[in-house]
Design a protein around this motif. Structure first.
Motif, PDB file in Angstrom:
ATOM      1  N   ALA A  60       0.378   9.154 -10.583  1.00 45.97           N
ATOM      2  CA  ALA A  60      -0.070   7.847 -10.373  1.00 45.97           C
ATOM      3  C   ALA A  60      -1.201   7.442 -10.955  1.00 45.97           C
ATOM      4  N   HIS A  61      -1.276   6.369 -11.797  1.00 43.31           N
ATOM      5  CA  HIS A  61      -2.663   6.112 -12.418  1.00 43.31           C
ATOM      6  C   HIS A  61      -2.618   4.432 -11.974  1.00 43.31           C
ATOM      7  N   GLY A  62      -3.704   3.732 -12.127  1.00 44.56           N
ATOM      8  CA  GLY A  62      -3.962   2.418 -11.873  1.00 44.56           C
ATOM      9  C   GLY A  62      -4.658   2.199 -10.512  1.00 44.56           C
ATOM     10  N   GLN A  63      -5.188   1.157 -10.417  1.00 44.37           N
ATOM     11  CA  GLN A  63      -5.935   0.851  -9.021  1.00 44.37           C
ATOM     12  C   GLN A  63      -4.936  -0.301  -8.430  1.00 44.37           C
ATOM     13  N   ALA A  64      -5.168   0.018  -6.925  1.00 45.22           N
ATOM     14  CA  ALA A  64      -4.504  -1.034  -5.877  1.00 45.22           C
ATOM     15  C   ALA A  64      -5.310  -2.415  -6.154  1.00 45.22           C
ATOM     16  N   SER A  65      -4.446  -3.457  -6.262  1.00 46.78           N
ATOM     17  CA  SER A  65      -5.084  -4.775  -6.401  1.00 46.78           C
ATOM     18  C   SER A  65      -5.786  -5.096  -5.163  1.00 46.78           C
ATOM     19  N   THR A  66      -6.521  -5.923  -5.114  1.00 55.65           N
ATOM     20  CA  THR A  66      -7.424  -6.559  -3.730  1.00 55.65           C
ATOM     21  C   THR A  66      -6.882  -7.759  -3.768  1.00 55.65           C
ATOM     22  N   MET A  67      -6.974  -8.170  -2.172  1.00 54.39           N
ATOM     23  CA  MET A  67      -6.712  -9.556  -1.892  1.00 54.39           C
ATOM     24  C   MET A  67      -7.816 -10.103  -1.056  1.00 54.39           C
ATOM     25  N   THR A  68      -8.094 -11.353  -1.295  1.00 57.59           N
ATOM     26  CA  THR A  68      -9.276 -12.211  -0.584  1.00 57.59           C
ATOM     27  C   THR A  68      -8.604 -12.866   0.548  1.00 57.59           C
ATOM     28  N   LEU A  69      -9.081 -12.736   1.790  1.00 55.84           N
ATOM     29  CA  LEU A  69      -8.660 -13.859   2.861  1.00 55.84           C
ATOM     30  C   LEU A  69      -9.975 -14.209   3.465  1.00 55.84           C
ATOM     31  N   TYR A  70      -9.815 -15.341   4.315  1.00 62.26           N
ATOM     32  CA  TYR A  70     -10.924 -15.942   4.921  1.00 62.26           C
ATOM     33  C   TYR A  70     -10.962 -15.890   6.157  1.00 62.26           C
ATOM     34  N   LEU A  71     -12.043 -15.270   6.887  1.00 59.64           N
ATOM     35  CA  LEU A  71     -12.067 -14.902   8.294  1.00 59.64           C
ATOM     36  C   LEU A  71     -13.026 -15.803   8.754  1.00 59.64           C
ATOM     37  N   VAL A  72     -13.441 -15.939  10.008  1.00 56.79           N
ATOM     38  CA  VAL A  72     -14.398 -16.692  10.807  1.00 56.79           C
ATOM     39  C   VAL A  72     -15.658 -15.577  11.305  1.00 56.79           C
ATOM     40  N   ARG A  73     -16.818 -16.258  11.000  1.00 61.39           N
ATOM     41  CA  ARG A  73     -18.112 -15.611  11.508  1.00 61.39           C
ATOM     42  C   ARG A  73     -18.807 -16.712  12.266  1.00 61.39           C
ATOM     43  N   GLY A  74     -18.951 -16.768  13.631  1.00 60.77           N
ATOM     44  CA  GLY A  74     -19.398 -17.920  14.372  1.00 60.77           C
ATOM     45  C   GLY A  74     -18.433 -18.938  14.191  1.00 60.77           C
ATOM     46  N   LYS A  75     -19.060 -19.955  13.466  1.00 61.97           N
ATOM     47  CA  LYS A  75     -18.250 -21.298  13.041  1.00 61.97           C
ATOM     48  C   LYS A  75     -17.690 -21.549  11.595  1.00 61.97           C
ATOM     49  N   ARG A  76     -18.204 -20.445  10.740  1.00 57.99           N
ATOM     50  CA  ARG A  76     -18.237 -20.497   9.321  1.00 57.99           C
ATOM     51  C   ARG A  76     -17.076 -19.335   8.650  1.00 57.99           C
ATOM     52  N   LEU A  77     -16.492 -19.905   7.639  1.00 58.87           N
ATOM     53  CA  LEU A  77     -15.659 -18.891   6.808  1.00 58.87           C
ATOM     54  C   LEU A  77     -16.309 -18.125   6.199  1.00 58.87           C
ATOM     55  N   ALA A  78     -15.887 -16.826   6.082  1.00 59.00           N
ATOM     56  CA  ALA A  78     -16.444 -15.866   5.148  1.00 59.00           C
ATOM     57  C   ALA A  78     -15.096 -15.262   4.335  1.00 59.00           C
ATOM     58  N   GLY A  79     -15.380 -15.064   3.036  1.00 57.68           N
ATOM     59  CA  GLY A  79     -14.320 -14.468   2.186  1.00 57.68           C
ATOM     60  C   GLY A  79     -14.569 -13.005   2.335  1.00 57.68           C
ATOM     61  N   VAL A  80     -13.447 -12.213   2.542  1.00 61.03           N
ATOM     62  CA  VAL A  80     -13.321 -10.796   2.785  1.00 61.03           C
ATOM     63  C   VAL A  80     -12.457 -10.184   1.805  1.00 61.03           C
ATOM     64  N   THR A  81     -12.559  -9.002   1.208  1.00 62.70           N
ATOM     65  CA  THR A  81     -11.453  -8.317   0.397  1.00 62.70           C
ATOM     66  C   THR A  81     -10.827  -7.328   1.077  1.00 62.70           C
ATOM     67  N   ARG A  82      -9.623  -7.142   0.934  1.00 58.00           N
ATOM     68  CA  ARG A  82      -8.887  -5.740   1.508  1.00 58.00           C
ATOM     69  C   ARG A  82      -8.092  -5.496   0.281  1.00 58.00           C
ATOM     70  N   PRO A  83      -7.747  -4.301   0.654  1.00 56.79           N
ATOM     71  CA  PRO A  83      -6.532  -3.813  -0.425  1.00 56.79           C
ATOM     72  C   PRO A  83      -5.281  -4.620  -0.559  1.00 56.79           C
ATOM     73  N   GLY A  84      -4.837  -4.830  -1.385  1.00 56.44           N
ATOM     74  CA  GLY A  84      -3.621  -5.483  -1.679  1.00 56.44           C
ATOM     75  C   GLY A  84      -2.322  -4.575  -1.598  1.00 56.44           C
ATOM     76  N   LEU A  85      -0.974  -5.076  -1.888  1.00 58.72           N
ATOM     77  CA  LEU A  85       0.105  -4.340  -1.726  1.00 58.72           C
ATOM     78  C   LEU A  85       1.006  -4.873  -3.050  1.00 58.72           C
ATOM     79  N   ALA A  86       1.359  -4.120  -3.928  1.00 62.07           N
ATOM     80  CA  ALA A  86       2.006  -4.585  -5.010  1.00 62.07           C
ATOM     81  C   ALA A  86       3.446  -5.218  -4.574  1.00 62.07           C
ATOM     82  N   GLY A  87       3.904  -6.367  -4.990  1.00 60.82           N
ATOM     83  CA  GLY A  87       5.075  -6.759  -4.748  1.00 60.82           C
ATOM     84  C   GLY A  87       5.053  -7.854  -3.145  1.00 60.82           C
ATOM     85  N   HIS A  88       3.832  -7.850  -2.919  1.00 60.87           N
ATOM     86  CA  HIS A  88       3.731  -8.665  -1.541  1.00 60.87           C
ATOM     87  C   HIS A  88       2.582  -9.771  -1.990  1.00 60.87           C
ATOM     88  N   PRO A  89       2.949 -11.040  -2.833  1.00 58.52           N
ATOM     89  CA  PRO A  89       2.156 -11.908  -3.178  1.00 58.52           C
ATOM     90  C   PRO A  89       1.468 -12.754  -1.884  1.00 58.52           C
TER      91      PRO A  89
END
Length: 172
Positions: free
Chosen positions: A40-69
């Motif tokens: 297997a060659h290639g990199q797993a894509s990453t995804m960005t989601l916004y979580l909450v810290r206190g009362k503010r939003l913070a963008g975080v990245t997590r490993p993505g999953l091909a075929g699950h947009p």
């Protein structure tokens, strides 16, 4: 009747013997190399989601999953990782919502109880502005999404386009 069966069995045996001897045209070749095993060659894509810290939003990245947009949106309803929890992050999305891709680059979010009055968003029972911001910002961060349309879960009223910058006061 017994002779017919015996004759049929003998004929079947004769045909099977001829096929076994002939080998159906397949010749022995020995062992052939098929090359190395799959790699297997290639990199797993990453995804960005916004979580909450206190009362503010913070963008975080997590490993993505091909075929699950839509994975980033579904992850908003999951428990945060241990590392995210140590950083003081959590999700406020615990109410049901719907989403679908309605056109290339356009995702529609359906939020229960949401309505628009005079250009303002009126949130339904149980929904906070931070929760809505998590949905809109996460949807907008998904690859290929340029427009986020938000409407009521019931489908009543019209859909309004929202951008993450509408919630700039909540962004870290």
């Amino acid at each position: 009747m017994g002779r017919r069966r015996a004759g049929a069995a003998a004929a079947a045996f004769a045909v099977a013997s001829v096929l076994a001897v002939a080998g159906c045209g397949v010749r022995p070749t020995g062992i052939l190399s098929a090359g190395g095993g799959p790699v297997a060659h290639g990199q797993a894509s990453t995804m960005t989601l916004y979580l909450v810290r206190g009362k503010r939003l913070a963008g975080v990245t997590r490993p993505g999953l091909a075929g699950h947009p839509y994975l980033p949106l579904t992850q908003l309803k999951k428990t945060v990782t241990a590392e995210e929890r140590r950083k003081g992050l959590h999700t406020e999305v615990d109410d049901p919502f719907g989403f679908s891709m309605v056109a290339p680059g356009t995702i529609a979010l359906a939020v229960p109880g949401l309505r628009f009055a005079g250009g303002r968003v009126v949130l339904g029972r149980g929904w906070s502005r931070t929760e809505l911001a998590q949905l809109v910002c996460t949807a907008e961060a998904m690859p290929g999404v340029s427009t986020v349309q938000v409407s009521s879960w019931s489908g009543e009223g019209e859909a309004h386009t929202m951008r993450c910058d509408r919630f700039s006061d909540l962004l870290e």
